[in-house]
Design a protein around this motif. Structure first.
Motif, short mmCIF file in Angstrom:
data_model
loop_
_atom_site.label_atom_id
_atom_site.label_comp_id
_atom_site.label_asym_id
_atom_site.label_seq_id
_atom_site.Cartn_x
_atom_site.Cartn_y
_atom_site.Cartn_z
N PHE A 156 0.85 -1.18 0.00
CA PHE A 156 0.00 0.00 0.00
C PHE A 156 0.89 1.23 0.00
CE2 PHE A 156 -2.36 3.36 2.18
CZ PHE A 156 -3.61 3.29 1.58
N ALA A 157 0.57 2.21 -0.82
CA ALA A 157 1.36 3.45 -0.88
C ALA A 157 0.93 4.39 0.24
CB ALA A 157 1.18 4.12 -2.23
N TRP A 158 1.92 4.85 1.00
CA TRP A 158 1.67 5.77 2.12
C TRP A 158 2.37 7.08 1.85
CZ3 TRP A 158 -1.15 5.27 6.68
CH2 TRP A 158 -0.91 6.25 7.66
N ASN A 159 1.61 8.16 1.86
CA ASN A 159 2.19 9.49 1.64
C ASN A 159 2.57 10.09 2.99
OD1 ASN A 159 1.78 9.46 -1.19
ND2 ASN A 159 -0.37 10.03 -0.90
N GLY A 160 3.80 10.50 3.11
CA GLY A 160 4.27 11.08 4.36
C GLY A 160 5.09 10.08 5.15
N ASP A 161 5.45 10.49 6.37
CA ASP A 161 6.28 9.65 7.23
C ASP A 161 5.45 8.55 7.87
OD1 ASP A 161 8.51 11.18 6.69
OD2 ASP A 161 8.18 12.52 8.41
N LEU A 162 5.92 7.32 7.76
CA LEU A 162 5.30 6.19 8.44
C LEU A 162 6.17 5.85 9.64
CD1 LEU A 162 3.16 3.92 8.47
CD2 LEU A 162 4.78 2.54 7.14
N THR A 163 5.61 5.99 10.83
CA THR A 163 6.38 5.79 12.05
C THR A 163 5.61 4.89 13.01
OG1 THR A 163 5.42 7.76 13.09
CG2 THR A 163 7.48 8.06 11.85
N TYR A 184 -0.90 -7.39 9.94
CA TYR A 184 0.24 -6.81 9.23
C TYR A 184 -0.18 -6.34 7.86
CZ TYR A 184 0.91 -10.86 6.08
OH TYR A 184 0.77 -11.82 5.12
N ALA A 185 0.66 -5.52 7.28
CA ALA A 185 0.48 -5.03 5.92
C ALA A 185 1.86 -4.73 5.37
CB ALA A 185 -0.40 -3.78 5.89
N TYR A 186 1.92 -4.55 4.06
CA TYR A 186 3.14 -4.02 3.45
C TYR A 186 2.81 -2.61 2.99
CZ TYR A 186 6.21 -8.05 3.60
OH TYR A 186 7.03 -9.04 4.02
N ILE A 187 3.58 -1.66 3.50
CA ILE A 187 3.37 -0.25 3.19
C ILE A 187 4.67 0.31 2.65
CG2 ILE A 187 2.75 2.00 4.12
CD1 ILE A 187 1.09 0.58 6.24
N SER A 198 -6.19 -1.58 18.17
CA SER A 198 -6.21 -0.12 17.97
C SER A 198 -5.76 0.32 16.59
CB SER A 198 -5.31 0.55 19.01
OG SER A 198 -3.96 0.13 18.84
N ARG A 199 -5.27 -0.63 15.75
CA ARG A 199 -4.69 -0.34 14.43
C ARG A 199 -3.45 0.56 14.55
NH1 ARG A 199 -7.62 -1.89 9.92
NH2 ARG A 199 -6.60 -0.30 8.65
N THR A 200 -2.79 0.50 15.70
CA THR A 200 -1.56 1.25 15.91
C THR A 200 -0.37 0.48 15.35
OG1 THR A 200 -2.43 2.22 17.94
CG2 THR A 200 -0.05 2.28 17.65
N VAL A 201 0.49 1.16 14.60
CA VAL A 201 1.71 0.56 14.08
C VAL A 201 2.67 0.33 15.25
CG1 VAL A 201 3.74 0.91 12.63
CG2 VAL A 201 1.48 1.60 11.80
N VAL A 202 3.12 -0.94 15.41
CA VAL A 202 4.02 -1.25 16.52
C VAL A 202 5.40 -1.71 16.05
CG1 VAL A 202 2.09 -1.86 18.02
CG2 VAL A 202 3.24 -3.66 16.72
N TRP A 203 5.54 -2.03 14.75
CA TRP A 203 6.84 -2.47 14.25
C TRP A 203 6.89 -2.23 12.75
CZ3 TRP A 203 8.51 -6.18 10.68
CH2 TRP A 203 9.87 -6.51 10.73
N ILE A 204 8.02 -1.76 12.26
CA ILE A 204 8.24 -1.53 10.84
C ILE A 204 9.54 -2.23 10.45
CG2 ILE A 204 8.59 0.17 9.01
CD1 ILE A 204 7.17 2.22 10.82
N GLY A 205 9.47 -3.08 9.42
CA GLY A 205 10.64 -3.82 8.99
C GLY A 205 11.55 -3.01 8.10
#
Length: 205
Positions: A156-163, A184-187, A198-205
């Motif tokens: 999925f394309a994310w505009n802006g900072d993914l943190t 999980y998702a691929y962004i 909560s749909r909160t991001v907890v880890w980014i690979g």
């Protein structure tokens, strides 16, 4: 018992930031954290979107339930000694009373406080009244990280900072991770693990 990363990020439902990550080698299963395979009582740090095993900074921000007089040693013990997670059909937060059917695990050297791993997080519990007083962060099984890395989906394309700490909109399609409370998702072509509550991001690979 499974391998865990202890991840501290902000909760959308609680207006303070959490601290951090702990690691251990707990007999049969080690917590994979700041130093993979290290001994119990090793370095405590926090992981914010880095690779497994990376140390990024130290303790930072306010603890959820920071007014509770829980020692740093007791918090570290809860992170260094992972227990089997449970899932409670309730809105868990500071002041929540843990039912008598839930085992509160003792903290060595601290008679007042114990801990549980519930609904994806580590919770410190006052054993005198069974009330939750603090949460050091998320308890992310290493198996969930591996599953996300091994099972790629369309990005999925994310505009802006993914943190870490960002709450994903409902237009981002996430996939459940079996036998866990995470999705999980691929962004932007990176694996991202999300708290399923909560749909909160907890880890980014």
């Amino acid at each position: 018992m499974r391998k865990f990363l202890i991840l501290g990020v902000a909760l959308a439902s609680i207006s303070v930031a959490a601290p951090a990550l702990a690691q251990s080698d707990n007999t049969a299963e080690a917590t994979v954290g700041v130093t993979a395979g290290g001994a119990t009582g090793g370095t405590i740090g926090f992981l914010l979107g880095g690779p497994v095993g990376a140390i990024i900074g130290g303790w930072a921000g306010a603890v959820i339930g920071g007014e509770a007089a829980v020692s740093a040693d007791s918090v570290a013990y809860a992170g260094n000694n992972p227990v089997d997670p449970i899932y409670l059909d309730a809105d868990i937060g500071i002041g929540y009373t843990v039912g008598n059917d839930v085992v509160i695990h003792p903290i060595e050297g601290d008679a007042q406080y114990g801990y549980i791993y519930a609904d994806n997080r580590v919770w410190i519990v006052d054993t005198t009244n069974r009330e939750i007083v603090q949460s050091p962060g998320y308890a992310l099984p290493q198996s969930s990280v591996t599953y996300a890395q091994d099972n790629r989906v369309d990005s999925f394309a994310w505009n802006g900072d993914l943190t870490v700490g960002v709450t994903l909109d409902n237009d981002v399609t996430v996939q459940p991770i079996p036998d866990s409370g995470f999705s999980y998702a691929y962004i932007n072509d990176r694996p991202v693990i999300i708290d399923g509550y909560s749909r909160t991001v907890v880890w980014i690979g």
